[in-house]
Design a protein around this motif. Structure first.
Motif, PDB file in Angstrom:
ATOM      1  N   PHE A 153       0.888  -1.246  -0.101  1.00 26.10           N
ATOM      2  CA  PHE A 153      -0.018   0.031  -0.013  1.00 26.10           C
ATOM      3  C   PHE A 153       0.775   1.145   0.018  1.00 26.10           C
ATOM      4  O   PHE A 153       2.296   1.158   0.410  1.00 26.10           O
ATOM      5  CB  PHE A 153      -1.004  -0.020   1.327  1.00 26.10           C
ATOM      6  CG  PHE A 153      -0.138   0.099   2.557  1.00 26.10           C
ATOM      7  CD1 PHE A 153       0.171   1.055   3.129  1.00 26.10           C
ATOM      8  CD2 PHE A 153      -0.069  -1.127   3.311  1.00 26.10           C
ATOM      9  CE1 PHE A 153       0.722   1.338   4.421  1.00 26.10           C
ATOM     10  CE2 PHE A 153       0.640  -1.191   4.503  1.00 26.10           C
ATOM     11  CZ  PHE A 153       1.026   0.163   5.212  1.00 26.10           C
ATOM     12  N   VAL A 154       0.475   2.231  -0.371  1.00 23.95           N
ATOM     13  CA  VAL A 154       0.903   3.677  -0.228  1.00 23.95           C
ATOM     14  C   VAL A 154       0.272   4.709   0.774  1.00 23.95           C
ATOM     15  O   VAL A 154      -0.751   4.885   0.766  1.00 23.95           O
ATOM     16  CB  VAL A 154       1.057   4.416  -1.605  1.00 23.95           C
ATOM     17  CG1 VAL A 154       1.824   5.751  -1.713  1.00 23.95           C
ATOM     18  CG2 VAL A 154       1.430   3.344  -2.871  1.00 23.95           C
ATOM     19  N   ALA A 155       1.167   4.873   1.714  1.00 22.84           N
ATOM     20  CA  ALA A 155       0.917   5.742   2.865  1.00 22.84           C
ATOM     21  C   ALA A 155       1.985   6.885   2.869  1.00 22.84           C
ATOM     22  O   ALA A 155       3.144   6.835   2.372  1.00 22.84           O
ATOM     23  CB  ALA A 155       0.934   5.169   4.226  1.00 22.84           C
ATOM     24  N   ALA A 156       1.501   8.036   3.259  1.00 23.10           N
ATOM     25  CA  ALA A 156       2.458   9.447   3.580  1.00 23.10           C
ATOM     26  C   ALA A 156       2.221   9.906   4.730  1.00 23.10           C
ATOM     27  O   ALA A 156       1.031   9.921   5.251  1.00 23.10           O
ATOM     28  CB  ALA A 156       2.199  10.311   2.398  1.00 23.10           C
ATOM     29  N   SER A 157       2.906  10.861   5.170  1.00 21.65           N
ATOM     30  CA  SER A 157       2.937  11.568   6.370  1.00 21.65           C
ATOM     31  C   SER A 157       1.653  12.732   6.227  1.00 21.65           C
ATOM     32  O   SER A 157       1.558  13.317   5.200  1.00 21.65           O
ATOM     33  CB  SER A 157       4.225  12.170   6.872  1.00 21.65           C
ATOM     34  OG  SER A 157       4.054  12.949   8.071  1.00 21.65           O
ATOM     35  N   ALA A 158       1.028  12.973   7.501  1.00 21.14           N
ATOM     36  CA  ALA A 158       0.009  14.048   7.300  1.00 21.14           C
ATOM     37  C   ALA A 158       0.527  15.390   7.181  1.00 21.14           C
ATOM     38  O   ALA A 158      -0.274  16.365   6.564  1.00 21.14           O
ATOM     39  CB  ALA A 158      -0.788  13.901   8.509  1.00 21.14           C
ATOM     40  N   ASN A 159       1.760  15.592   7.440  1.00 25.56           N
ATOM     41  CA  ASN A 159       2.344  16.972   7.287  1.00 25.56           C
ATOM     42  C   ASN A 159       2.970  17.035   5.925  1.00 25.56           C
ATOM     43  O   ASN A 159       3.648  18.437   5.485  1.00 25.56           O
ATOM     44  CB  ASN A 159       3.259  17.312   8.196  1.00 25.56           C
ATOM     45  CG  ASN A 159       4.424  16.458   8.278  1.00 25.56           C
ATOM     46  OD1 ASN A 159       4.475  15.535   7.378  1.00 25.56           O
ATOM     47  ND2 ASN A 159       5.180  16.299   9.499  1.00 25.56           N
ATOM     48  N   MET A 160       2.958  16.150   5.046  1.00 27.07           N
ATOM     49  CA  MET A 160       3.595  16.211   3.650  1.00 27.07           C
ATOM     50  C   MET A 160       2.598  17.079   2.725  1.00 27.07           C
ATOM     51  O   MET A 160       1.416  16.812   2.821  1.00 27.07           O
ATOM     52  CB  MET A 160       3.779  14.962   3.094  1.00 27.07           C
ATOM     53  CG  MET A 160       4.403  14.671   1.838  1.00 27.07           C
ATOM     54  SD  MET A 160       4.616  13.079   1.318  1.00 27.07           S
ATOM     55  CE  MET A 160       6.126  12.468   2.628  1.00 27.07           C
ATOM     56  N   THR A 161       3.076  17.807   1.511  1.00 21.93           N
ATOM     57  CA  THR A 161       2.088  18.365   1.036  1.00 21.93           C
ATOM     58  C   THR A 161       1.619  17.494  -0.283  1.00 21.93           C
ATOM     59  O   THR A 161       2.443  16.623  -0.602  1.00 21.93           O
ATOM     60  CB  THR A 161       2.673  19.880   0.301  1.00 21.93           C
ATOM     61  OG1 THR A 161       3.998  19.220  -0.382  1.00 21.93           O
ATOM     62  CG2 THR A 161       3.390  20.577   1.566  1.00 21.93           C
ATOM     63  N   ALA A 162       0.728  17.811  -1.125  1.00 22.98           N
ATOM     64  CA  ALA A 162       0.255  17.435  -2.327  1.00 22.98           C
ATOM     65  C   ALA A 162       1.344  17.105  -3.021  1.00 22.98           C
ATOM     66  O   ALA A 162       1.552  16.125  -3.951  1.00 22.98           O
ATOM     67  CB  ALA A 162      -0.851  17.800  -2.848  1.00 22.98           C
ATOM     68  N   GLY A 163       2.176  17.965  -3.405  1.00 20.26           N
ATOM     69  CA  GLY A 163       3.280  18.005  -4.358  1.00 20.26           C
ATOM     70  C   GLY A 163       4.378  17.051  -3.996  1.00 20.26           C
ATOM     71  O   GLY A 163       4.849  16.351  -4.847  1.00 20.26           O
ATOM     72  N   GLU A 164       4.702  17.091  -2.867  1.00 23.18           N
ATOM     73  CA  GLU A 164       5.879  16.420  -2.040  1.00 23.18           C
ATOM     74  C   GLU A 164       5.328  14.910  -2.273  1.00 23.18           C
ATOM     75  O   GLU A 164       6.134  14.014  -2.502  1.00 23.18           O
ATOM     76  CB  GLU A 164       6.216  16.639  -0.539  1.00 23.18           C
ATOM     77  CG  GLU A 164       6.648  18.142  -0.549  1.00 23.18           C
ATOM     78  CD  GLU A 164       6.738  18.494   0.902  1.00 23.18           C
ATOM     79  OE1 GLU A 164       7.754  19.485   1.023  1.00 23.18           O
ATOM     80  OE2 GLU A 164       6.014  17.986   1.597  1.00 23.18           O
ATOM     81  N   SER A 165       3.990  14.886  -1.958  1.00 16.55           N
ATOM     82  CA  SER A 165       3.641  13.141  -2.101  1.00 16.55           C
ATOM     83  C   SER A 165       3.542  12.630  -3.397  1.00 16.55           C
ATOM     84  O   SER A 165       4.025  11.617  -3.757  1.00 16.55           O
ATOM     85  CB  SER A 165       2.096  13.103  -1.478  1.00 16.55           C
ATOM     86  OG  SER A 165       1.180  13.658  -2.441  1.00 16.55           O
ATOM     87  N   ILE A 166       3.397  13.649  -4.415  1.00 11.18           N
ATOM     88  CA  ILE A 166       3.548  13.036  -5.812  1.00 11.18           C
ATOM     89  C   ILE A 166       4.822  12.761  -6.099  1.00 11.18           C
ATOM     90  O   ILE A 166       5.098  11.730  -6.762  1.00 11.18           O
ATOM     91  CB  ILE A 166       2.762  14.215  -6.809  1.00 11.18           C
ATOM     92  CG1 ILE A 166       1.389  14.226  -6.660  1.00 11.18           C
ATOM     93  CG2 ILE A 166       3.268  13.846  -8.273  1.00 11.18           C
ATOM     94  CD1 ILE A 166       0.875  15.694  -7.274  1.00 11.18           C
ATOM     95  N   ASP A 167       5.796  13.636  -5.896  1.00  9.29           N
ATOM     96  CA  ASP A 167       7.246  13.122  -6.149  1.00  9.29           C
ATOM     97  C   ASP A 167       7.548  11.831  -5.139  1.00  9.29           C
ATOM     98  O   ASP A 167       8.252  11.088  -5.882  1.00  9.29           O
ATOM     99  CB  ASP A 167       8.156  14.411  -5.504  1.00  9.29           C
ATOM    100  CG  ASP A 167       7.993  15.644  -6.341  1.00  9.29           C
ATOM    101  OD1 ASP A 167       7.593  15.532  -7.394  1.00  9.29           O
ATOM    102  OD2 ASP A 167       8.335  16.570  -5.917  1.00  9.29           O
ATOM    103  N   TYR A 168       6.992  11.877  -4.119  1.00  6.81           N
ATOM    104  CA  TYR A 168       7.315  10.704  -3.315  1.00  6.81           C
ATOM    105  C   TYR A 168       6.804   9.164  -4.051  1.00  6.81           C
ATOM    106  O   TYR A 168       7.202   8.422  -3.955  1.00  6.81           O
ATOM    107  CB  TYR A 168       6.751  10.656  -1.779  1.00  6.81           C
ATOM    108  CG  TYR A 168       6.433   9.471  -0.947  1.00  6.81           C
ATOM    109  CD1 TYR A 168       7.888   8.978  -0.434  1.00  6.81           C
ATOM    110  CD2 TYR A 168       5.357   8.798  -0.654  1.00  6.81           C
ATOM    111  CE1 TYR A 168       7.764   7.647   0.155  1.00  6.81           C
ATOM    112  CE2 TYR A 168       5.172   7.805   0.110  1.00  6.81           C
ATOM    113  CZ  TYR A 168       6.471   7.055   0.386  1.00  6.81           C
ATOM    114  OH  TYR A 168       6.492   5.893   1.102  1.00  6.81           O
TER     115      TYR A 168
END
Length: 457
Positions: free
Chosen positions: A140-155
């Motif tokens: 699955f793909v999960a990301a931290s709550a304080n990450m921005t949408a742009g940062e999550s796309i790069d991630y």
């Protein structure tokens, strides 16, 4: 589709003619699911031979699509090294399903696998196969709550993903699920600088690892979810259940219920032995046989009372009562499966079935009363009008009772944490046969006694 059917016909022709060298070129033109279907339908003696003709790259996909018995036949003939090479390329949940069936060989196969792959599978094997943990995938793909949408796309772009996904799960510092976001929300230009905590939908639908797979399917269907997050006992996100697994659960549960309605189980699909079929079906048939013994005793009482004419209508009373009970129980079982009513609606539901059974019994009772009047006429030892009234009242009473009993039995079993599907089929039919006869006999004896008293007075 016609091209696929022609290819399948050619492969079946090659199997019959043992033209093994021609089969691989046809396999190359088929989807793994179609190849699996061909192997499933082939004789058990050639299962492994056909599997060996498949290209190594698609063997994991084909193995995941095979029936349980076909899969077992093939795995029995493969070495531990061959199995480890195949399951390493499978999705973790599919690999766990395969190794879960091997039991004694699973440890050796896991030791042969790459440590990262084997660790994922080991974690899944700790859960029961019929639970959310048993059918989930740890991919699955999960990301931290304080990450921005742009940062999550790069991630997301930096990840080496094997399976498609549609939701980005948002977690806190401890890995607990706090929300989810659909991918298209991340792609909006206006959201690029927004944090995931702001964008996330906090109303998450999730299940715990020990949730029954039937509950998983019900939730996914109710809320139209393409995947469902799975949490451990600390509410940490540990996996997700994808739509393909949800569909498999729905099919499995539906098949299981259908077999139980018939007094059998779905293991018969995997075994051709008559002894296995007898072992599965005979216990339920014994219930029916016992019900027949009780019914014969009740029928004997009819004869002892010299009410021969009334025995003509016993098959109708039993059949109508049984069918009414099955209708009610099937409705309730389906309602319990999809969660369409709550406990608070119990008495309302039973009241409705009582009214339904009474109305149907009134209509059918009037019809059979008229029929019995003209069928027996003056040839009976009791007046035709009295015979008609007795048969009509008996059918009315039997159908009304059967409707309530058919609804109540699965509800009672559900309250006792038993499978309500068991309440239908042989159980309900056998019970209602006996009770319908008892009602018929009781109404008959009571009315005859009343008639005798009135005539005697």
């Amino acid at each position: 589709m016609s091209d696929i059917n022609r290819i399948k016909e050619r492969i079946n022709f090659c199997i019959k003619g043992e033209l093994w060298e021609q089969i691989p070129k046809f396999f190359e033109e088929l989807h793994p699911a179609d190849i699996a279907e061909i192997i499933n339908h082939a004789s058990g003696s050639v299962h492994t031979k056909l599997f060996e003709l498949i290209e190594d790259e698609i063997k994991p996909d084909v193995l995941a699509e095979l029936d349980d018995q076909t899969e077992a036949d093939i795995l029995e003939d493969l070495s531990d090294e061959e199995i480890s090479d195949i399951v390493e390329e499978m999705a973790p949940d599919d690999a766990a399903d395969v190794l879960g069936e091997l039991e004694e060989r699973s440890k050796e196969i896991l030791d042969l696998m790459e440590s990262e792959d084997s660790e994922e599978v080991r974690e899944l094997l700790q859960y029961h196969e019929d639970t959310a943990g048993g059918i989930m995938t740890p991919d699955f793909v999960a990301a931290s709550a304080n990450m921005t949408a742009g940062e999550s796309i790069d991630y997301i772009g930096s990840l080496d993903l094997d399976e498609p996904f549609y939701y980005l799960y948002v977690v806190d510092a401890e890995g607990r699920l706090t929300g989810w976001i659909q991918l298209w929300e991340l792609l909006k230009q206006a959201n690029r600088n927004q944090t995931l905590d702001v964008l996330a939908d906090k109303e998450t639908i999730s299940v715990h690892t020990d949730a029954d797979q039937e509950e998983v399917a019900r939730l996914a269907t109710k809320y139209d979810l393409s995947s469902l997050p799975v949490l451990d006992w600390q509410n940490k996100l540990v996996g997700r259940i994808t739509m393909d697994d949800i569909m498999d659960v729905i099919e499995e549960e539906a098949s299981e219920d259908i077999f139980k309605l018939a007094g059998s189980d779905d293991s018969e699909l995997d075994y051709s032995s008559p002894l296995h079929a007898v072992k599965t079906r005979l216990p339920w048939l014994m219930i029916t046989l016992f019900a027949g013994f009780v019914s014969s005793v009740i029928l004997k009482r009819f004869i002892d009372h010299h009410i021969v004419a009334l025995s003509f209508f016993v098959p109708i009373i039993m059949a109508m009562g049984g069918n009414t009970g099955i209708q009610s129980s099937t409705l309730i079982i389906r309602g319990l499966a999809v969660g369409s009513f709550s406990d608070q609606e119990l008495f309302k539901l039973l009241g409705r079935e009582l009214a339904t059974g009474a109305l149907m019994g009134l209509i059918c009772g009037m019809i059979i009363g008229v029929w019995s009047h003209f069928m027996v006429g003056s040839s009976s030892e009791i007046p035709a009008i009295f015979l008609a009234f007795t048969v009509g009242v008996s059918l009315f009473s039997a159908m009304m009772f059967a409707a309530v009993f058919g609804a109540f039995a699965p509800l009672l079993l559900n309250r006792a944490n038993a499978d309500p599907a068991v309440a239908s089929g042989p159980f309900v039919t056998a019970s209602i046969d006996i009770l319908a006869l008892l009602i018929y006999y009781g109404v008959t004896v009571t009315l005859i006694a009343l008639r005798s008293n009135l005539l005697g007075g």
